[in-house]
Write a protein that holds these residues in place. Structure first.
Motif, mmCIF file in Angstrom:
data_model
loop_
_atom_site.group_PDB
_atom_site.id
_atom_site.type_symbol
_atom_site.label_atom_id
_atom_site.label_comp_id
_atom_site.label_asym_id
_atom_site.label_seq_id
_atom_site.Cartn_x
_atom_site.Cartn_y
_atom_site.Cartn_z
ATOM 1 N N ASN A 1 0.810 -1.217 0.000
ATOM 2 C CA ASN A 1 0.000 0.000 0.000
ATOM 3 C C ASN A 1 0.841 1.265 0.000
ATOM 4 O O ASN A 1 1.823 1.381 0.729
ATOM 5 N N VAL A 2 0.413 2.211 -0.852
ATOM 6 C CA VAL A 2 0.942 3.572 -0.868
ATOM 7 C C VAL A 2 -0.252 4.506 -1.058
ATOM 8 O O VAL A 2 -0.948 4.433 -2.072
ATOM 9 N N GLY A 3 -0.534 5.350 -0.086
ATOM 10 C CA GLY A 3 -1.651 6.286 -0.214
ATOM 11 C C GLY A 3 -2.825 5.929 0.669
ATOM 12 O O GLY A 3 -2.671 5.299 1.715
ATOM 13 N N ASP A 4 -4.040 6.312 0.227
ATOM 14 C CA ASP A 4 -5.218 6.095 1.071
ATOM 15 C C ASP A 4 -6.264 5.188 0.439
ATOM 16 O O ASP A 4 -7.404 5.131 0.917
ATOM 17 N N SER A 5 -5.904 4.481 -0.637
ATOM 18 C CA SER A 5 -6.760 3.367 -1.051
ATOM 19 C C SER A 5 -6.542 2.254 -0.038
ATOM 20 O O SER A 5 -5.487 2.171 0.587
ATOM 21 N N ARG A 6 -7.533 1.395 0.129
ATOM 22 C CA ARG A 6 -7.492 0.463 1.263
ATOM 23 C C ARG A 6 -7.639 -0.992 0.863
ATOM 24 O O ARG A 6 -8.163 -1.316 -0.197
ATOM 25 N N THR B 1 -4.807 -2.133 5.693
ATOM 26 C CA THR B 1 -3.879 -1.042 5.410
ATOM 27 C C THR B 1 -4.109 0.150 6.318
ATOM 28 O O THR B 1 -5.146 0.277 6.966
ATOM 29 N N GLU B 2 -3.122 1.048 6.348
ATOM 30 C CA GLU B 2 -3.223 2.308 7.078
ATOM 31 C C GLU B 2 -3.095 3.449 6.083
ATOM 32 O O GLU B 2 -2.175 3.472 5.274
ATOM 33 N N ASP B 3 -4.025 4.398 6.144
ATOM 34 C CA ASP B 3 -4.015 5.524 5.209
ATOM 35 C C ASP B 3 -2.779 6.390 5.396
ATOM 36 O O ASP B 3 -2.436 6.764 6.529
ATOM 37 N N HIS B 4 -2.146 6.732 4.289
ATOM 38 C CA HIS B 4 -1.042 7.699 4.325
ATOM 39 C C HIS B 4 -1.616 9.079 4.004
ATOM 40 O O HIS B 4 -1.371 9.649 2.950
ATOM 41 N N SER B 5 -2.384 9.593 4.953
ATOM 42 C CA SER B 5 -3.089 10.853 4.740
ATOM 43 C C SER B 5 -2.850 11.811 5.900
ATOM 44 O O SER B 5 -2.499 11.397 7.008
ATOM 45 N N VAL C 1 -5.668 15.323 1.451
ATOM 46 C CA VAL C 1 -4.224 15.555 1.356
ATOM 47 C C VAL C 1 -3.477 14.276 1.735
ATOM 48 O O VAL C 1 -3.668 13.726 2.815
ATOM 49 N N LEU C 2 -2.621 13.809 0.818
ATOM 50 C CA LEU C 2 -1.867 12.581 1.047
ATOM 51 C C LEU C 2 -0.465 12.880 1.535
ATOM 52 O O LEU C 2 0.164 13.844 1.105
ATOM 53 N N MET C 3 0.025 12.038 2.401
ATOM 54 C CA MET C 3 1.393 12.130 2.877
ATOM 55 C C MET C 3 2.333 11.265 2.045
ATOM 56 O O MET C 3 3.557 11.404 2.123
ATOM 57 N N ARG C 4 1.760 10.373 1.256
ATOM 58 C CA ARG C 4 2.564 9.466 0.442
ATOM 59 C C ARG C 4 1.775 9.055 -0.794
ATOM 60 O O ARG C 4 0.610 8.673 -0.687
ATOM 61 N N SER C 5 2.391 9.142 -1.969
ATOM 62 C CA SER C 5 1.755 8.699 -3.204
ATOM 63 C C SER C 5 2.825 8.471 -4.258
ATOM 64 O O SER C 5 3.922 9.032 -4.176
ATOM 65 N N LEU C 6 2.518 7.670 -5.265
ATOM 66 C CA LEU C 6 3.444 7.471 -6.370
ATOM 67 C C LEU C 6 3.518 8.751 -7.194
ATOM 68 O O LEU C 6 2.485 9.336 -7.538
ATOM 69 N N THR D 1 11.762 8.811 -4.635
ATOM 70 C CA THR D 1 11.682 7.473 -4.060
ATOM 71 C C THR D 1 10.414 7.352 -3.216
ATOM 72 O O THR D 1 9.823 8.367 -2.825
ATOM 73 N N ILE D 2 10.032 6.121 -2.941
ATOM 74 C CA ILE D 2 8.787 5.920 -2.215
ATOM 75 C C ILE D 2 8.913 4.760 -1.239
ATOM 76 O O ILE D 2 9.564 3.756 -1.523
ATOM 77 N N ASP D 3 8.312 4.924 -0.056
ATOM 78 C CA ASP D 3 8.222 3.829 0.907
ATOM 79 C C ASP D 3 6.922 3.064 0.670
ATOM 80 O O ASP D 3 5.901 3.657 0.311
ATOM 81 N N VAL D 4 6.958 1.773 0.885
ATOM 82 C CA VAL D 4 5.799 0.913 0.664
ATOM 83 C C VAL D 4 5.488 0.155 1.939
ATOM 84 O O VAL D 4 6.384 -0.424 2.558
ATOM 85 N N ASP D 5 4.229 0.153 2.356
ATOM 86 C CA ASP D 5 3.802 -0.660 3.492
ATOM 87 C C ASP D 5 3.411 -2.041 2.990
ATOM 88 O O ASP D 5 2.732 -2.178 1.956
ATOM 89 N N PHE D 6 3.811 -3.092 3.726
ATOM 90 C CA PHE D 6 3.450 -4.461 3.383
ATOM 91 C C PHE D 6 2.706 -5.112 4.539
ATOM 92 O O PHE D 6 3.012 -4.876 5.705
ATOM 93 N N PHE D 7 1.744 -5.972 4.180
ATOM 94 C CA PHE D 7 0.960 -6.714 5.162
ATOM 95 C C PHE D 7 0.794 -8.140 4.647
ATOM 96 O O PHE D 7 0.290 -8.357 3.550
#
Length: 247
Positions: free
Chosen positions: A116-121, A134-138, A162-167, A172-178
């Protein structure tokens, strides 16, 4: 695996900047991707389609991968798409500022690896109970984590988009994994914020528990979100495990 897919422009927007797709590699491992694009003109459409299609086509050329191999592959591919979108936005003026969220899941032998990157869930329904994976990056989620606003206040917050993280936002970008178990009877839902901002989690859970096909559930979720206003694009990808081992 039963699959339900539905995307709708909503009642307000002039274009659908969401993009949903699923792909199989040569060993029939499934990768699902949902992107919610942003940017002026058609830039959001471009970013979301770029990310999903390029990543999906790359997946099709792979063979069987373990969980660790898949995680590394997904991380590298998301960063490739991030760089591609970032560079295109700098190269073309009409694409300036474009970006996209991305939530994806690879299904591997009784497990689902969610990125996950962003606020899609991503939500998982197991044992008749729905939980958000997932956790929203907002911005509003950061405020809630700090205890500055409540969940109810976040729904109407002026900066809730407002997003704190998006492609595409940075080089560079951090990615959350579950990593979650995905067994017979479980359901995994990927959705854009057009759904999660419109429907309470309890409402989503109730629809997923109805005696309907996966496609009918996907359509019911979108229809209910439209009834609640449909102020944004609304997209869902629903996967129901029908066999032991998550297939």
């Amino acid at each position: 695996m039963n699959i339900g897919i539905k995307s709708h422009i909503g009642n307000v927007r002039k274009a659908n900047e969401d993009y949903t797709a699923h792909f199989y590699n040569s060993d029939q491992q499934l990768l699902a991707i949902l992107c919610d694009g942003m940017g002026g003109h058609n830039a959001g459409d471009v970013a979301s389609e770029m990310a999903a299609v390029h990543m999906g086509h790359a997946w099709e050329s792979t063979a069987w991968m373990s969980l660790d191999e898949t995680k590394q592959w997904v991380y590298e591919e998301i960063n490739k798409e991030n760089s591609r979108i970032y560079n295109k936005s700098l190269q073309y003026k009409d694409l300036e500022g474009m970006g996209t969220t991305l939530v994806a899941s690879a299904f591997l032998e009784g497990r689902a690896l969610v990125a996950n990157v962003g606020d899609s869930r991503a939500y998982l329904l197991e044992s008749q109970t729905l939980r958000q994976i997932t956790e929203d990056h907002s911005f509003v989620n950061e405020l809630m984590k700090r205890g500055e606003i409540t969940e109810e206040e976040s729904i109407k917050h002026p900066n809730r988009n407002v997003l704190m993280r998006s492609l595409g936002a940075n080089e560079t970008i951090d990615v959350d994994f579950f990593d979650v178990e995905f067994e017979k009877g479980d359901s995994l839902l990927l959705c854009s914020d057009g759904l999660s901002n419109s429907l309470a989690q309890e409402t989503i859970e109730n629809i997923l528990l109805e005696d309907l096909s996966a496609q009918e559930k996907a359509e019911a979720l979108v229809a209910q979100a439209l009834e609640q206003g449909g102020h944004d694009n609304i997209s869902v990808l629903l996967f129901e495990s029908t066999k032991e081992g998550g297939e």
